[in-house]
Design an enzyme around this catalytic site. Structure first.
Site, PDB file in Angstrom:
ATOM      1  N   ASN A 173      -3.387   8.327 -14.646  1.00 53.65           N
ATOM      2  CA  ASN A 173      -2.025   8.965 -14.759  1.00 53.65           C
ATOM      3  C   ASN A 173      -1.283   8.255 -15.932  1.00 53.65           C
ATOM      4  O   ASN A 173      -0.884   7.156 -15.663  1.00 53.65           O
ATOM      5  CB  ASN A 173      -1.168   8.760 -13.326  1.00 53.65           C
ATOM      6  CG  ASN A 173       0.065   9.200 -13.495  1.00 53.65           C
ATOM      7  OD1 ASN A 173       0.497   9.484 -14.468  1.00 53.65           O
ATOM      8  ND2 ASN A 173       0.803   8.971 -12.294  1.00 53.65           N
TER       9      ASN A 173
ATOM     10  N   CYS B 148       7.594  11.032 -15.610  1.00 51.34           N
ATOM     11  CA  CYS B 148       6.499  11.804 -15.916  1.00 51.34           C
ATOM     12  C   CYS B 148       6.925  13.380 -16.147  1.00 51.34           C
ATOM     13  O   CYS B 148       6.101  14.198 -16.416  1.00 51.34           O
ATOM     14  CB  CYS B 148       5.421  11.811 -14.717  1.00 51.34           C
ATOM     15  SG  CYS B 148       5.003   9.997 -14.139  1.00 51.34           S
TER      16      CYS B 148
ATOM     17  N   HIS C  37       1.362  18.022 -13.971  1.00 52.50           N
ATOM     18  CA  HIS C  37       1.308  16.523 -14.334  1.00 52.50           C
ATOM     19  C   HIS C  37      -0.081  15.999 -13.353  1.00 52.50           C
ATOM     20  O   HIS C  37      -0.126  16.337 -12.242  1.00 52.50           O
ATOM     21  CB  HIS C  37       2.568  15.954 -13.899  1.00 52.50           C
ATOM     22  CG  HIS C  37       2.473  14.450 -13.814  1.00 52.50           C
ATOM     23  ND1 HIS C  37       1.878  13.574 -14.810  1.00 52.50           N
ATOM     24  CD2 HIS C  37       2.902  13.577 -12.712  1.00 52.50           C
ATOM     25  CE1 HIS C  37       2.017  12.501 -14.458  1.00 52.50           C
ATOM     26  NE2 HIS C  37       2.599  12.248 -13.324  1.00 52.50           N
TER      27      HIS C  37
HETATM   28  O1  UT7 Z   1       3.262   9.944 -11.612  1.00 54.21           O
HETATM   29  C1  UT7 Z   1       4.603  10.166 -10.784  1.00 54.21           C
HETATM   30  C2  UT7 Z   1       4.181  10.591  -9.553  1.00 54.21           C
HETATM   31  N1  UT7 Z   1       3.251   9.718  -8.943  1.00 54.21           N
HETATM   32  C3  UT7 Z   1       2.685  10.334  -7.906  1.00 54.21           C
HETATM   33  O2  UT7 Z   1       3.068  11.594  -7.438  1.00 54.21           O
HETATM   34  C4  UT7 Z   1       1.883   9.525  -6.951  1.00 54.21           C
HETATM   35  C5  UT7 Z   1       2.119   9.883  -5.647  1.00 54.21           C
HETATM   36  N2  UT7 Z   1       1.318   8.941  -4.497  1.00 54.21           N
HETATM   37  C6  UT7 Z   1       0.112   8.862  -4.525  1.00 54.21           C
HETATM   38  O3  UT7 Z   1      -0.720   9.748  -5.246  1.00 54.21           O
HETATM   39  C7  UT7 Z   1      -0.643   8.196  -3.316  1.00 54.21           C
HETATM   40  O4  UT7 Z   1       0.517   7.786  -2.361  1.00 54.21           O
HETATM   41  C8  UT7 Z   1      -1.530   6.961  -3.585  1.00 54.21           C
HETATM   42  C9  UT7 Z   1      -2.747   7.261  -4.280  1.00 54.21           C
HETATM   43  C10 UT7 Z   1      -0.682   5.993  -4.694  1.00 54.21           C
HETATM   44  C11 UT7 Z   1      -1.810   6.379  -2.266  1.00 54.21           C
HETATM   45  O5  UT7 Z   1      -2.672   7.157  -1.471  1.00 54.21           O
HETATM   46  P1  UT7 Z   1      -2.233   7.209  -0.046  1.00 54.21           P
HETATM   47  O6  UT7 Z   1      -3.177   8.107   0.388  1.00 54.21           O
HETATM   48  O7  UT7 Z   1      -0.874   7.677   0.122  1.00 54.21           O
HETATM   49  O8  UT7 Z   1      -2.369   5.784   0.490  1.00 54.21           O
HETATM   50  P2  UT7 Z   1      -1.535   5.064   1.657  1.00 54.21           P
HETATM   51  O9  UT7 Z   1      -0.567   4.232   0.667  1.00 54.21           O
HETATM   52  O10 UT7 Z   1      -1.044   5.859   2.608  1.00 54.21           O
HETATM   53  O11 UT7 Z   1      -2.406   3.958   2.267  1.00 54.21           O
HETATM   54  C12 UT7 Z   1      -3.483   4.474   3.105  1.00 54.21           C
HETATM   55  C13 UT7 Z   1      -4.514   3.308   3.539  1.00 54.21           C
HETATM   56  C14 UT7 Z   1      -3.649   2.071   4.043  1.00 54.21           C
HETATM   57  O12 UT7 Z   1      -4.706   1.631   4.988  1.00 54.21           O
HETATM   58  P3  UT7 Z   1      -4.443   1.832   6.472  1.00 54.21           P
HETATM   59  O13 UT7 Z   1      -3.000   1.161   6.933  1.00 54.21           O
HETATM   60  O14 UT7 Z   1      -4.432   3.163   6.626  1.00 54.21           O
HETATM   61  O15 UT7 Z   1      -5.344   1.063   7.048  1.00 54.21           O
HETATM   62  C15 UT7 Z   1      -3.605   1.429   2.952  1.00 54.21           C
HETATM   63  O16 UT7 Z   1      -3.598  -0.101   3.208  1.00 54.21           O
HETATM   64  O17 UT7 Z   1      -5.156   2.874   2.407  1.00 54.21           O
HETATM   65  C16 UT7 Z   1      -5.057   1.524   2.088  1.00 54.21           C
HETATM   66  N3  UT7 Z   1      -4.920   1.491   0.732  1.00 54.21           N
HETATM   67  C17 UT7 Z   1      -5.884   0.789   0.002  1.00 54.21           C
HETATM   68  N4  UT7 Z   1      -7.213   0.927   0.193  1.00 54.21           N
HETATM   69  C18 UT7 Z   1      -8.162   0.692  -0.790  1.00 54.21           C
HETATM   70  C19 UT7 Z   1      -3.686   1.423   0.030  1.00 54.21           C
HETATM   71  N5  UT7 Z   1      -4.138   1.082  -1.205  1.00 54.21           N
HETATM   72  C20 UT7 Z   1      -5.424   0.935  -1.355  1.00 54.21           C
HETATM   73  C21 UT7 Z   1      -6.331   0.493  -2.225  1.00 54.21           C
HETATM   74  N6  UT7 Z   1      -7.670   0.528  -2.089  1.00 54.21           N
HETATM   75  N7  UT7 Z   1      -6.032   0.516  -3.736  1.00 54.21           N
END
Ligand code: UT7
Length: 340
Positions: A296, A121, A265
């Protein structure tokens, strides 16, 4: 002994024109939620994404690149045969070799140097830095830089961590000589110790064994797909990229108050919000937020957002913009530019 004659290019460089291509197919959050256990609300709140564009079979990386490049060339007033080099930033041209840039150059009518770069990216900002240096060094007068992706080809629609994030698209700029400084010093680097945080599920030459293989209903091997340690990348982008942004402003000799646009980005709306806060960006500075509509699409996000902001009048032609790209590697690059 004879000495080698060196070449000197332009004293300054600038972005002369920008063009973008957004695929026609809109994928809504509702559609994504038919693949994964999620909700429109969760996706909007955690990523800021409302929809993304996915390419049709006809919207290949070549076609999208040529479309975006055509617009950038027209805006720059430069013809294809004037291009001394074509640089394509992409991770979704599915041939290890030859480079997509050779096909794009051929379609645009140039036999100039042509090569692809793999910088995830950050690829577009890497390309801008390289192109600017090439014009200054005299190795090319006009250089086309394209960021293009079909991440839908690399997305596992059943992976809850990535299925909602990625999109497709292309953006291009023409870089050439300038009477005044138009592209500031690049601040770039890599953190290879985080190599595994965004990667493929398996290398092209090492498909999983029959036992380990992820196969679809038809028994066909699925992948390789992109996989991401979302939280780790999120933390890294939110904190380290704020520092890199500060450095790029300092290297250009300006402050956030001098900016007319901030075009980071489009990885996650919350990362953008955090960067805006840490940069203490004045409220009058418009911020790219195209992730809401386009998702993205990696190397394409910055030029697509630049085109959009100039088109809708939120960013001024000739204004100063801070660009920052970051992603797989992990790698990053930031620079201040004058908008075309
Ligand atoms: O482009 C290259 C660079 N990329 C980036 O910079 C991306 C960076 N990362 C992110 O944007 C974020 O980490 C994501 C958008 C991918 C994920 O968001 P997050 O806030 O980090 O979610 P998480 O993985 O910490 O998950 C939080 C909660 C979990 O539930 P519990 O354990 O708190 O109960 C996950 O199981 O959200 C749950 N979860 C979802 N729920 C609904 C994870 N994925 C999903 C989903 N839908 N798709």
């Amino acid at each position: 002994m004879a000495t080698i004659r060196e070449k000197q290019g332009a004293a300054h460089t600038r972005i002369m024109g920008v063009g973008g291509y957004a695929p026609s197919r809109v994928i809504t959050n509702e559609e994504v939620c038919t693949w994964i256990d999620s909700s429109d609300e969760w996706i909007r709140t955690r990523s800021g994404i409302e929809s993304r564009r996915w390419a049709t079979d006809e919207e290949t990386v070549l076609e999208m690149s040529v479309q975006a490049a055509g617009k950038a060339l027209a805006a720059a007033g430069v013809s294809g045969d004037q291009l001394g080099a074509v640089i394509i930033a992409t991770v979704s041209h599915m041939h290890q070799t030859p480079a997509l840039a050779c096909l794009v150059a051929d379609r645009l009518g140039t036999n100039g140097a042509a090569f692809d770069i793999s910088a995830g990216c950050a690829g577009f900002c890497y390309g801008v830095a390289q192109a600017s240096d090439m014009v200054k060094a005299g190795s090319a007068e006009y250089v086309l830089v394209v960021g293009v992706e079909r991440l839908s080809d690399l997305t596992d629609i059943h992976d809850r961590g990535t299925a909602f994030i990625f999109g497709d698209g292309a953006g291009a700029v023409v870089i050439g000589p300038s009477d005044t400084p138009g592209i500031g010093p690049v601040v770039w680097g890599s953190e290879g110790d985080k190599y595994d945080t965004i990667t493929q599920t398996f290398p092209w030459n090492e498909p999983p064994t029959a036992d380990e293989a992820d196969t679809g209903e038809d028994g066909e091997l699925r992948g390789p797909f992109l996989q991401m340690a979302g939280q780790a990348v999120f933390r890294w982008a939110s904190y380290q990229m704020a520092e890199v942004s500060h450095k790029a402003l300092a290297e250009a000799g300006i402050t956030a108050h001098d900016l007319d646009a901030f075009i980071p980005h489009q990885a996650n709306m919350r990362i953008t919000d955090r960067l805006v806060k840490v940069l203490d960006l004045p409220e009058h500075v418009p911020v790219a937020r195209t992730i809401a509509e386009f998702g993205n699409n990696s190397a394409a996000t910055i030029p697509l957002a630049m085109e959009r902001m100039l088109q809708d009048g939120s960013a001024p032609h000739g204004g100063l913009a801070l660009l920052i790209g970051f992603g797989a590697g992990l790698v990053y690059a930031a620079q201040v530019v004058t908008l075309p």
